[in-house]
Design an enzyme around this catalytic site. Structure first.
Site, PDB file in Angstrom:
ATOM      1  CG  HIS A   1     -30.726 -13.917  -0.140  1.00 26.56           C
ATOM      2  ND1 HIS A   1     -29.771 -14.875   0.114  1.00 26.56           N
ATOM      3  CD2 HIS A   1     -30.069 -12.729  -0.223  1.00 26.56           C
ATOM      4  CE1 HIS A   1     -28.589 -14.296   0.187  1.00 26.56           C
ATOM      5  NE2 HIS A   1     -28.732 -13.000  -0.016  1.00 26.56           N
TER       6      HIS A   1
ATOM      7  CG  ASP B   1     -34.953 -14.519   4.920  1.00 23.15           C
ATOM      8  OD1 ASP B   1     -34.599 -13.689   5.778  1.00 23.15           O
ATOM      9  OD2 ASP B   1     -34.290 -14.728   3.872  1.00 23.15           O
TER      10      ASP B   1
ATOM     11  CB  CYS C   1     -27.984 -13.391  -3.118  1.00 22.60           C
ATOM     12  SG  CYS C   1     -26.215 -13.250  -2.867  1.00 22.60           S
TER      13      CYS C   1
ATOM     14  CE  LYS D   1     -29.118  -8.573   5.456  1.00 25.35           C
ATOM     15  NZ  LYS D   1     -28.556  -8.285   4.127  1.00 25.35           N
TER      16      LYS D   1
END
Length: 404
Positions: A121, A198, A362, A224
């Site tokens: 990302h 991440d 992204c 999330k």
């Protein structure tokens, strides 16, 4: 086994209609929905004990402080961090990554190398590019395969004594690929490099154990995983967090202040300047409670069934191509219809009440690799159903007919 019908009753938004059609929400990779149990915690905070935390001697402040620090303990337990002060509460994954990148600006030298993966990302690319501009460090990239997996032979060839940092996502937001982070971390250890993972896309689907992984930094966002927006977590090993300088200056992160000299507070407050998202932090803890009550093994099993079913049904549509076909994958399907722009497909699906994400997600380097403008991405959660998959398939067929 999940009682999905019962679970769906926990999510008020799933009862609404969009454009006169029942909502089919398949944009969970961007933001999951919030159960009533978490909404109730948010309402309770603002209704009954809304106050600033730490240092307050009055009852509301003490209640809010206790709830906030209880949430930190829940997060620590969930990720199996060794100490609660290794959990830094941030505004989300992006701030967590930037905090680490800012700190390493004082630790890197010109010619040092850092490694990032081709599946990242933008939030796990741009901060490291900025870090390289500041320090003269060199950014290296682990290439990807046509299947959407990382090339581990190429990764091994990139590692050398100059490698100081390695960054990769646990799961690709654009393709759903589950990266071999155990191996990535183990190999980085051979050259003494630190590793940041991440976990924004992984934490809704599985339960990372940061001690078992032996990872230096792990980051994620509450929104999330059934929590609110504007709050997230940075896990960092104590020795690394003590090496890094503060990210921001202000209240809360200080021990003493004079015009001659300021000394900083210990962990975790050193990295938590200013008034935090108190309600968000408390609700983050409630969201973790909710998901743990359902069970991450149950979630993973059910979502894999959805993934297999959706993949099989979508591939029956002539001219549909799926991007990201790694054998290790979570419940994300990125696809395109031949000669039709993904934005047009997404727009028509919205008219049918079906929420998907379109564009580059992204992750522009991935789209450049495939030489496409973007994809339609359907990302599934444990509250989705096979009936909703059928609605998606029918909607894609209708969109194809209208746009061809």
């Amino acid at each position: 086994m999940l009682d999905v019908k019962k679970i769906r009753e926990d999510f008020p938004i799933l009862k609404r209609e969009v454009n006169g059609k029942p909502l089919v929400y398949l944009d969970n990779g961007a933001t999951s929905q919030t159960p009533q149990q978490v909404i109730d915690v948010i309402v309770d905070y603002y209704s009954n004990y809304n106050a600033n935390i730490h240092r307050g001697v009055h009852s509301l402040s003490q209640e809010a402080t206790d709830k906030y620090e209880e949430a930190r303990l829940k997060i620590q337990k969930h990720f199996n961090a060794k100490e609660a002060y290794e959990i830094i509460l941030t505004s989300g994954t992006t701030e967590s990554i930037n905090l680490v990148a800012h700190g390493f600006a004082s630790l890197l030298e010109k010619g040092d190398e850092i490694i990032v993966s081709a599946l990242e990302h933008h939030s796990n690319i741009v901060p490291w590019q900025m870090l390289c501009e500041k320090t003269g460090a060199i950014l290296k990239v682990i290439p990807m395969t046509l299947e959407g997996a990382l090339d581990m032979d190429a990764y091994n060839s990139l590692l050398n004594p100059k490698t100081k940092l390695v960054f990769t996502n646990h799961i690709s937001n654009a393709l759903g690929t589950i990266n071999p982070i155990d191996y990535i971390i183990k190999q980085a250890r051979q050259v003494g490099a630190a590793v940041l993972i991440d976990g924004a896309q992984a934490c809704p689907h599985l339960k990372p154990d940061v001690q078992a992984l032996d990872v230096d930094f792990y980051v994620t966002s509450a929104h999330k995983m059934c929590g609110p927006t504007g709050v997230g977590m940075l896990y960092g090993k104590q020795e690394w967090l003590e090496k890094l300088p503060p990210y921001q200056g202000g209240g809360e992160m200080i021990a003493t202040v004079s015009f001659e000299k300021t000394t900083y507070a210990g962990l975790p407050h050193k990295f938590e300047a200013g008034t935090p998202n108190i309600c968000g932090g408390i609700a983050f803890g409630a969201a973790i409670d909710y998901m743990n009550a359902i069970g991450f093994d149950n979630i993973a099993t059910y979502e894999h069934e959805l993934l297999d079913y959706a993949t099989s049904e979508l591939l029956k549509i002539e001219g549909l191509k799926i991007f990201g076909t790694s054998k290790d994958k979570t419940s994300v399907i990125s696809f395109n219809l031949e000669d039709i722009h993904p934005y047009d497909v997404g727009t028509l699906l919205d008219k049918m009440g079906i929420a998907v994400r379109t564009g580059h997600h992204c992750a522009q380097p991935i789209m450049t690799f495939y030489n496409i403008p973007g994809t339609v991405r359907a990302s599934f959660a444990f509250y989705n159903t096979k009936n909703e998959v059928d609605a998606l398939v029918a909607g894609v067929k209708k969109a194809k007919m209208m746009l061809s």
